[in-house]
Design a protein around this motif. Structure first.
Motif, PDB file in Angstrom:
ATOM      1  N   ARG A 145       0.835  -1.198   0.000  1.00 41.71           N
ATOM      2  CA  ARG A 145       0.000   0.000   0.000  1.00 41.71           C
ATOM      3  C   ARG A 145       0.870   1.248   0.000  1.00 41.71           C
ATOM      4  O   ARG A 145       0.614   2.193  -0.750  1.00 41.71           O
ATOM      5  N   THR A 146       1.904   1.258   0.824  1.00 42.01           N
ATOM      6  CA  THR A 146       2.817   2.398   0.853  1.00 42.01           C
ATOM      7  C   THR A 146       3.480   2.576  -0.510  1.00 42.01           C
ATOM      8  O   THR A 146       3.619   3.691  -1.005  1.00 42.01           O
ATOM      9  N   PHE A 147       3.877   1.478  -1.135  1.00 39.80           N
ATOM     10  CA  PHE A 147       4.516   1.529  -2.442  1.00 39.80           C
ATOM     11  C   PHE A 147       3.573   2.128  -3.491  1.00 39.80           C
ATOM     12  O   PHE A 147       3.965   3.023  -4.254  1.00 39.80           O
ATOM     13  N   VAL A 148       2.320   1.686  -3.511  1.00 42.30           N
ATOM     14  CA  VAL A 148       1.353   2.205  -4.483  1.00 42.30           C
ATOM     15  C   VAL A 148       1.087   3.688  -4.247  1.00 42.30           C
ATOM     16  O   VAL A 148       1.029   4.486  -5.183  1.00 42.30           O
ATOM     17  N   LYS A 149       0.923   4.077  -2.979  1.00 47.47           N
ATOM     18  CA  LYS A 149       0.740   5.488  -2.652  1.00 47.47           C
ATOM     19  C   LYS A 149       1.941   6.300  -3.104  1.00 47.47           C
ATOM     20  O   LYS A 149       1.800   7.409  -3.625  1.00 47.47           O
ATOM     21  N   THR A 150       3.136   5.768  -2.898  1.00 48.95           N
ATOM     22  CA  THR A 150       4.360   6.452  -3.299  1.00 48.95           C
ATOM     23  C   THR A 150       4.377   6.671  -4.803  1.00 48.95           C
ATOM     24  O   THR A 150       4.651   7.783  -5.279  1.00 48.95           O
ATOM     25  N   ILE A 151       4.097   5.640  -5.564  1.00 48.55           N
ATOM     26  CA  ILE A 151       4.157   5.736  -7.013  1.00 48.55           C
ATOM     27  C   ILE A 151       3.126   6.724  -7.555  1.00 48.55           C
ATOM     28  O   ILE A 151       3.440   7.573  -8.397  1.00 48.55           O
ATOM     29  N   THR A 152       1.884   6.634  -7.077  1.00 46.74           N
ATOM     30  CA  THR A 152       0.858   7.541  -7.596  1.00 46.74           C
ATOM     31  C   THR A 152       1.154   9.001  -7.239  1.00 46.74           C
ATOM     32  O   THR A 152       0.981   9.896  -8.073  1.00 46.74           O
ATOM     33  N   TYR A 153       1.635   9.228  -6.036  1.00 44.09           N
ATOM     34  CA  TYR A 153       2.000  10.590  -5.639  1.00 44.09           C
ATOM     35  C   TYR A 153       3.174  11.091  -6.472  1.00 44.09           C
ATOM     36  O   TYR A 153       3.173  12.224  -6.950  1.00 44.09           O
ATOM     37  N   ARG A 154       4.167  10.245  -6.659  1.00 42.73           N
ATOM     38  CA  ARG A 154       5.367  10.653  -7.397  1.00 42.73           C
ATOM     39  C   ARG A 154       5.069  10.938  -8.865  1.00 42.73           C
ATOM     40  O   ARG A 154       5.700  11.796  -9.466  1.00 42.73           O
ATOM     41  N   ILE A 155       4.107  10.253  -9.458  1.00 46.93           N
ATOM     42  CA  ILE A 155       3.741  10.555 -10.845  1.00 46.93           C
ATOM     43  C   ILE A 155       3.275  12.002 -10.967  1.00 46.93           C
ATOM     44  O   ILE A 155       3.700  12.738 -11.867  1.00 46.93           O
ATOM     45  N   VAL A 156       2.429  12.426 -10.053  1.00 45.05           N
ATOM     46  CA  VAL A 156       1.945  13.810 -10.055  1.00 45.05           C
ATOM     47  C   VAL A 156       3.113  14.781  -9.872  1.00 45.05           C
ATOM     48  O   VAL A 156       3.235  15.781 -10.593  1.00 45.05           O
ATOM     49  N   ILE A 157       3.987  14.489  -8.926  1.00 41.70           N
ATOM     50  CA  ILE A 157       5.110  15.372  -8.642  1.00 41.70           C
ATOM     51  C   ILE A 157       6.096  15.429  -9.806  1.00 41.70           C
ATOM     52  O   ILE A 157       6.574  16.503 -10.178  1.00 41.70           O
ATOM     53  N   VAL A 158       6.394  14.283 -10.404  1.00 42.43           N
ATOM     54  CA  VAL A 158       7.347  14.242 -11.516  1.00 42.43           C
ATOM     55  C   VAL A 158       6.831  15.070 -12.692  1.00 42.43           C
ATOM     56  O   VAL A 158       7.585  15.828 -13.311  1.00 42.43           O
ATOM     57  N   ILE A 159       5.560  14.947 -13.000  1.00 44.71           N
ATOM     58  CA  ILE A 159       4.987  15.742 -14.087  1.00 44.71           C
ATOM     59  C   ILE A 159       5.100  17.230 -13.781  1.00 44.71           C
ATOM     60  O   ILE A 159       5.494  18.029 -14.634  1.00 44.71           O
TER      61      ILE A 159
ATOM     62  N   TYR B 220      10.395   9.725  -0.154  1.00 45.32           N
ATOM     63  CA  TYR B 220       8.976   9.712   0.193  1.00 45.32           C
ATOM     64  C   TYR B 220       8.567   8.367   0.772  1.00 45.32           C
ATOM     65  O   TYR B 220       7.828   8.308   1.762  1.00 45.32           O
ATOM     66  N   TYR B 221       9.042   7.274   0.195  1.00 49.24           N
ATOM     67  CA  TYR B 221       8.716   5.939   0.698  1.00 49.24           C
ATOM     68  C   TYR B 221       9.199   5.787   2.143  1.00 49.24           C
ATOM     69  O   TYR B 221       8.456   5.327   3.009  1.00 49.24           O
ATOM     70  N   ILE B 222      10.433   6.190   2.404  1.00 52.22           N
ATOM     71  CA  ILE B 222      10.981   6.119   3.769  1.00 52.22           C
ATOM     72  C   ILE B 222      10.151   6.993   4.704  1.00 52.22           C
ATOM     73  O   ILE B 222       9.801   6.571   5.816  1.00 52.22           O
TER      74      ILE B 222
END
Length: 74
Positions: A12-26, A57-59
């Motif tokens: 769950r933490t990994f999925v939250k990390t990835i979805t949040y990071r996609i927004v930030i990276v863009i 962010y994951y940490i």
């Protein structure tokens, strides 16, 4: 799930990390491109911040998950 009702799985933490990071990276790409006017610079900066930011962010999420302050039981 082991332990307290107040924890979340690593997945769950990994999925939250990835979805949040996609927004930030863009957003980083567009801000960097707007600022520099160079696609190469924007891609380089975005790549570096994407990797380091995702790890940090994951940490951060895992540390906060272990803190019970502000959590309530259902």
């Amino acid at each position: 799930m082991k332990g307290s009702k107040h924890t979340e799985t690593h997945y769950r933490t990994f999925v939250k990390t990835i979805t949040y990071r996609i927004v930030i990276v863009i957003s980083i790409f567009f801000v960097t491109y707007y600022t520099t006017g160079e696609i190469g610079d924007a891609l380089a900066i975005t790549s570096i911040t994407a990797v380091t930011g995702t790890i940090l962010y994951y940490i951060h999420e895992r540390v906060w998950n272990s803190i019970h302050w502000g959590k309530t039981s259902k």
